[in-house]
Enzyme design. Structure first.
Site, PDB file in Angstrom:
ATOM      1  N   GLU A  23       0.847  -1.192   0.000  1.00  0.00           N
ATOM      2  CA  GLU A  23       0.000   0.000   0.000  1.00  0.00           C
ATOM      3  C   GLU A  23       0.882   1.241   0.000  1.00  0.00           C
ATOM      4  O   GLU A  23       1.908   1.297   0.668  1.00  0.00           O
ATOM      5  CB  GLU A  23      -0.893   0.012   1.244  1.00  0.00           C
ATOM      6  CG  GLU A  23      -1.831   1.217   1.296  1.00  0.00           C
ATOM      7  CD  GLU A  23      -2.744   1.251   2.514  1.00  0.00           C
ATOM      8  OE1 GLU A  23      -3.784   1.916   2.449  1.00  0.00           O
ATOM      9  OE2 GLU A  23      -2.403   0.620   3.536  1.00  0.00           O
ATOM     10  N   LYS A  54      -9.767   1.794  -2.722  1.00  0.00           N
ATOM     11  CA  LYS A  54     -10.045   1.352  -1.347  1.00  0.00           C
ATOM     12  C   LYS A  54     -11.496   1.677  -0.976  1.00  0.00           C
ATOM     13  O   LYS A  54     -11.940   2.825  -1.098  1.00  0.00           O
ATOM     14  CB  LYS A  54      -9.069   2.064  -0.403  1.00  0.00           C
ATOM     15  CG  LYS A  54      -9.060   1.543   1.023  1.00  0.00           C
ATOM     16  CD  LYS A  54      -7.946   2.251   1.795  1.00  0.00           C
ATOM     17  CE  LYS A  54      -7.691   1.654   3.150  1.00  0.00           C
ATOM     18  NZ  LYS A  54      -6.517   2.272   3.798  1.00  0.00           N
ATOM     19  N   CYS A  74      -5.742  -2.749   2.672  1.00  0.00           N
ATOM     20  CA  CYS A  74      -5.576  -2.502   4.109  1.00  0.00           C
ATOM     21  C   CYS A  74      -6.865  -2.653   4.918  1.00  0.00           C
ATOM     22  O   CYS A  74      -7.300  -3.759   5.210  1.00  0.00           O
ATOM     23  CB  CYS A  74      -4.928  -1.136   4.323  1.00  0.00           C
ATOM     24  SG  CYS A  74      -4.157  -0.966   5.952  1.00  0.00           S
TER      25      CYS A  74
END
EC number: 3.5.1.3
Length: 276
Positions: free
Chosen positions: A43, A112, A153
């Site tokens: 990331e 995301k 994440c």
């Protein structure tokens, strides 16, 4: 092809974007030489992680960073999961993972979905939503080996996302991620093993290397977990490449031995996607 090699690049990210790109591409090349067919970066691989950095480092896709990933994917004839970068599009910023195929084609772009807004008193407060907007679509891509599902994440905390990917035939879930020194020791391995066992899939996480001088200190410990919940490989905290041979025959055996997919009580419950 029942087995293939996956590589995770735990990159030491600096404040110099061009250096990050050069080193990332060099390590992808090294992983390909070691037989990796799918390689993932961490990331925020081209930028320090933090709301104050996202606007400064943001790029369009395609742009300089993703162009270089496309070129190295084609040169090495492998799949490159481009960790994530701050992406600018129509005045909004996203935390975005671009995936490239062996011919250099952009296969999918995952923004995301779940923004990292947390407050653990005395430990860590972070608010991605100060600068970033969330994505709104699922992201999978097909390879000759298996279908792969993507998250970034904080997305790993949401079990429903992994369940939908499993429903859609994914056998490997990859989460470029940068947990921290509070959530890392508590939940990093636990979440990966949970997603893997719940869905009988391989789960991989690619973290930046730890930099104790950074404003946000990443946990490191990039990991691959089997569908049985075993940790197959785990990095330390420094810059390194970790490799794991993904055995899809083993996955099929586990699903046969414990056939949870055919035993689900769809008359009682369901996890459903609201979008295609």
């Amino acid at each position: 092809m029942a087995t293939f090699r996956l590589a995770l690049i735990q990159l030491q990210v600096s404040s110099v974007k061009s250096d990050n790109l050069t080193r990332a591409c060099g390590l992808i090349w090294e992983a390909a030489k070691q037989g990796a067919k799918i390689v993932s970066l961490p990331e925020c691989f081209n930028s320090p992680y933090g709301t104050k950095y996202f606007p400064e480092y943001a790029e369009k896709i395609p742009g300089d960073s993703t162009q270089k990933l496309s070129e190295v994917a084609k040169k090495c004839s492998i799949y490159v999961i481009g960790g994530s970068i701050p992406e600018e599009d129509a005045g909004k910023l996203y935390n975005t993972c671009a995936v490239f195929g062996p011919d250099g084609t952009l296969l999918v772009k995952h923004r995301k979905l779940h923004l990292f807004d947390i407050d653990v008193p005395g430990k860590i407060t972070f608010q991605e939503s100060k600068t970033l907007s969330p994505g709104d679509s699922f992201s999978t891509f097909d390879t000759p080996y298996c279908r792969v599902g993507l998250g970034i994440c904080y997305d790993i905390r949401f079990a429903e996302l992994a369940q939908i990917y499993a429903q859609r035939g994914c056998q490997l879930l990859v989460y470029p991620a940068a947990f921290n020194l509070t959530t890392g020791p508590a939940h990093w391995e636990l979440l990966q093993r949970g997603r893997a066992v719940d869905n009988q899939v391989y789960v991989a996480t690619a973290s930046p290397a730890r930099d104790d001088r950074a404003s946000y200190v990443a946990w490191g410990h990039s990991t691959v977990v089997s569908p049985w919940g075993e940790v197959l490989v785990k990095a330390g905290t420094e810059e390194m490449i970790v490799y794991s041979d993904i055995d899809l025959k083993k996955l099929a055996e586990i699903r046969q031995q414990i056939p949870i997919f055919s035993q689900k009580r769809s008359d009682l419950y369901a996890v459903e996607a609201k979008k295609p």
